[in-house]
Design an enzyme around this catalytic site. Structure first.
Site, PDB file in Angstrom:
ATOM      1  N   GLU A  52     -47.813  10.765  23.865  1.00  0.00           N
ATOM      2  CA  GLU A  52     -49.098  11.349  24.297  1.00  0.00           C
ATOM      3  C   GLU A  52     -48.941  12.725  24.918  1.00  0.00           C
ATOM      4  O   GLU A  52     -49.792  13.601  24.743  1.00  0.00           O
ATOM      5  CB  GLU A  52     -49.802  10.409  25.292  1.00  0.00           C
ATOM      6  CG  GLU A  52     -50.343   9.122  24.680  1.00  0.00           C
ATOM      7  CD  GLU A  52     -49.347   7.975  24.638  1.00  0.00           C
ATOM      8  OE1 GLU A  52     -48.139   8.209  24.840  1.00  0.00           O
ATOM      9  OE2 GLU A  52     -49.791   6.832  24.393  1.00  0.00           O
ATOM     10  N   ALA A  77     -53.292   5.492  19.236  1.00  0.00           N
ATOM     11  CA  ALA A  77     -54.753   5.574  19.156  1.00  0.00           C
ATOM     12  C   ALA A  77     -55.120   6.483  17.988  1.00  0.00           C
ATOM     13  O   ALA A  77     -54.342   7.361  17.607  1.00  0.00           O
ATOM     14  CB  ALA A  77     -55.304   6.134  20.456  1.00  0.00           C
ATOM     15  N   GLY A  90     -50.435   3.868  21.755  1.00  0.00           N
ATOM     16  CA  GLY A  90     -51.086   2.565  21.896  1.00  0.00           C
ATOM     17  C   GLY A  90     -50.352   1.450  21.161  1.00  0.00           C
ATOM     18  O   GLY A  90     -50.489   0.280  21.525  1.00  0.00           O
ATOM     19  N   GLU A 137     -47.764   0.432  23.501  1.00  0.00           N
ATOM     20  CA  GLU A 137     -48.453  -0.236  24.623  1.00  0.00           C
ATOM     21  C   GLU A 137     -48.881  -1.660  24.247  1.00  0.00           C
ATOM     22  O   GLU A 137     -48.757  -2.581  25.055  1.00  0.00           O
ATOM     23  CB  GLU A 137     -49.661   0.604  25.057  1.00  0.00           C
ATOM     24  CG  GLU A 137     -49.221   1.903  25.727  1.00  0.00           C
ATOM     25  CD  GLU A 137     -50.371   2.868  25.968  1.00  0.00           C
ATOM     26  OE1 GLU A 137     -50.976   3.315  24.972  1.00  0.00           O
ATOM     27  OE2 GLU A 137     -50.662   3.180  27.128  1.00  0.00           O
TER      28      GLU A 137
HETATM   29  N1  COA Z   1     -54.286   8.722  14.490  1.00  0.00           N
HETATM   30  C1  COA Z   1     -54.916   9.048  13.350  1.00  0.00           C
HETATM   31  N2  COA Z   1     -54.263   9.224  12.173  1.00  0.00           N
HETATM   32  C2  COA Z   1     -52.928   9.057  12.162  1.00  0.00           C
HETATM   33  C3  COA Z   1     -52.228   8.721  13.328  1.00  0.00           C
HETATM   34  C4  COA Z   1     -52.956   8.536  14.527  1.00  0.00           C
HETATM   35  N3  COA Z   1     -52.369   8.184  15.676  1.00  0.00           N
HETATM   36  N4  COA Z   1     -50.905   8.633  13.013  1.00  0.00           N
HETATM   37  C5  COA Z   1     -50.810   8.896  11.704  1.00  0.00           C
HETATM   38  N5  COA Z   1     -52.026   9.157  11.184  1.00  0.00           N
HETATM   39  C6  COA Z   1     -52.372   9.493   9.803  1.00  0.00           C
HETATM   40  C7  COA Z   1     -51.955  10.920   9.472  1.00  0.00           C
HETATM   41  O1  COA Z   1     -52.942  11.836   9.918  1.00  0.00           O
HETATM   42  C8  COA Z   1     -51.827  10.846   7.976  1.00  0.00           C
HETATM   43  O2  COA Z   1     -53.117  10.914   7.408  1.00  0.00           O
HETATM   44  P1  COA Z   1     -53.369  11.820   6.082  1.00  0.00           P
HETATM   45  O3  COA Z   1     -52.553  11.129   5.012  1.00  0.00           O
HETATM   46  O4  COA Z   1     -54.845  11.721   5.847  1.00  0.00           O
HETATM   47  O5  COA Z   1     -52.868  13.185   6.392  1.00  0.00           O
HETATM   48  C9  COA Z   1     -51.305   9.448   7.722  1.00  0.00           C
HETATM   49  O6  COA Z   1     -51.579   8.691   8.918  1.00  0.00           O
HETATM   50  C10 COA Z   1     -49.799   9.403   7.509  1.00  0.00           C
HETATM   51  O7  COA Z   1     -49.170  10.058   8.598  1.00  0.00           O
HETATM   52  P2  COA Z   1     -48.165  11.294   8.426  1.00  0.00           P
HETATM   53  O8  COA Z   1     -48.207  12.082   9.687  1.00  0.00           O
HETATM   54  O9  COA Z   1     -48.448  12.031   7.170  1.00  0.00           O
HETATM   55  O10 COA Z   1     -46.795  10.505   8.275  1.00  0.00           O
HETATM   56  P3  COA Z   1     -45.370  11.026   8.697  1.00  0.00           P
HETATM   57  O11 COA Z   1     -44.397  10.033   8.157  1.00  0.00           O
HETATM   58  O12 COA Z   1     -45.177  12.442   8.349  1.00  0.00           O
HETATM   59  O13 COA Z   1     -45.339  10.928  10.309  1.00  0.00           O
HETATM   60  C11 COA Z   1     -45.765   9.907  12.433  1.00  0.00           C
HETATM   61  C12 COA Z   1     -45.499   9.678  10.935  1.00  0.00           C
HETATM   62  C13 COA Z   1     -46.068   8.543  13.038  1.00  0.00           C
HETATM   63  C14 COA Z   1     -44.516  10.501  13.107  1.00  0.00           C
HETATM   64  C15 COA Z   1     -46.957  10.876  12.621  1.00  0.00           C
HETATM   65  O14 COA Z   1     -48.039  10.409  11.822  1.00  0.00           O
HETATM   66  C16 COA Z   1     -47.447  10.967  14.037  1.00  0.00           C
HETATM   67  O15 COA Z   1     -46.829  11.643  14.833  1.00  0.00           O
HETATM   68  N6  COA Z   1     -48.583  10.321  14.354  1.00  0.00           N
HETATM   69  C17 COA Z   1     -49.227  10.422  15.645  1.00  0.00           C
HETATM   70  C18 COA Z   1     -48.475   9.600  16.672  1.00  0.00           C
HETATM   71  C19 COA Z   1     -49.109   9.770  18.023  1.00  0.00           C
HETATM   72  O16 COA Z   1     -49.154  10.831  18.589  1.00  0.00           O
HETATM   73  N7  COA Z   1     -49.595   8.658  18.586  1.00  0.00           N
HETATM   74  C20 COA Z   1     -50.214   8.641  19.891  1.00  0.00           C
HETATM   75  C21 COA Z   1     -51.665   8.938  19.789  1.00  0.00           C
HETATM   76  S1  COA Z   1     -52.428   8.962  21.393  1.00  0.00           S
END
Ligand code: COA
Length: 260
Positions: free
Chosen positions: A134, A66, A111, A114
């Protein structure tokens, strides 16, 4: 139909839905979830489409969950409609007659995992990472993860993944039955398309009966599931594909199934 956050490419007999928000790793905001529901409903009604692939834009993510920026700071009454929308869309996916293949081309977190679990079949690239992180945000899954993950991989492994929030590799996801097949990244979409075309060539009424019997029977008692199976089995007799399929067998020719 116009979409802001997804693309829908129809190439008869299959369609590919791509979540297209690569700057945020295809994270799902409310609008995207709504568009996905509209796209699946549209494709269910489109007679040119007999199988659907769902994937993510770019090389890094299927869907990274999400959209945290959108939901941060909101209160529960504002977020419950988001979760319900997610439930509605995943139920559309599970109850529609056409098969859906998830082509998991990178992160499928929260999500994203999911949505993939609501697809019928999951193919992943070797670089895919799946998980329900989450808990690390002080949250629990809200789009069916607590319910579908135990059904797919068993309660013990679901607890391990849900409680730890760990991301797992495509290989581990394959070992626990969370994904069906794993491919090198550059082959994933082609392999998903090949499989979608194969399913599109199946007798669509029988396939719909299979999806109904398995998805709707899964949560019932065995006796009720068997009643449902008999109903679906009986419906095959009211469709010309059965006559064609059995006729082709005895006449030693290729079956030509009905177009619906
Ligand atoms: N919601 C909003 N933005 C997100 C996102 C999410 N779920 N997942 C990634 N992004 C954004 C990051 O904020 C970043 O934006 P920015 O460039 O403006 O800073 C961009 O996507 C790239 O992500 P980044 O974190 O820099 O890449 P990474 O390779 O270092 O890490 C992940 C990748 C997927 C491990 C990490 O982004 C992450 O943990 N995301 C959240 C996953 C999560 O918790 N999902 C469940 C949500 S309920």
């Amino acid at each position: 139909m116009e979409f802001n956050n997804i693309t829908v490419e129809i190439s008869k007999p299959i369609a590919v839905i791509t979540v297209n928000r690569p700057k945020v790793l295809n994270a799902l905001n409310l609008e995207t979830v709504g568009e996905l529901g509209a796209a699946f409903s549209m494709l269910e009604a489109d007679e040119n489409v007999r199988a659907i692939i769902m994937t993510g834009a770019g090389e890094k993510a299927f869907v990274a969950g999400a959209d945290i920026n959108e939901f941060r700071g909101k209160k529960a009454p504002e977020m419950i409609p988001f979760a319900r929308k997610g439930h509605d869309v995943t139920r559309i996916m599970e109850s529609m007659g056409k098969p859906i293949i998830a082509a998991i081309n990178g992160y499928a977190l929260g999500g994203g995992c999911e949505m993939a679990m609501a697809c019928d079949v999951r193919f992943a690239s070797e670089n895919a990472r799946l998980g329900q992180p989450e808990i690390l945000l002080g949250l629990i899954p809200g789009m069916g993860g607590t319910q579908r993950l135990p059904r797919l991989v068993g309660l013990g492994i679901a607890h391990e993944l849900l409680y730890s929030g760990e991301h797992i590799t495509a290989q581990r996801a394959y070992e626990i039955g969370l994904v069906n097949r794993v491919f090198p990244p550059d082959q994933l979409l082609d392999e998903a398309k090949k499989f979608a075309i194969k399913l599109a060539g199946m007798p669509s009424h029988a396939l719909k009966m299979l999806k109904t019997a398995t998805n709707n029977g899964y949560d019932q008692t065995l006796d009720n599931g068997l009643i449902l199976e008999t109903q679906c089995f009986a419906q095959c007799w009211s469709h010309p594909d059965l006559e064609e399929g059995t006729g082709a067998f005895v006449e030693k020719r290729k079956a030509s199934f009905h177009a619906d």
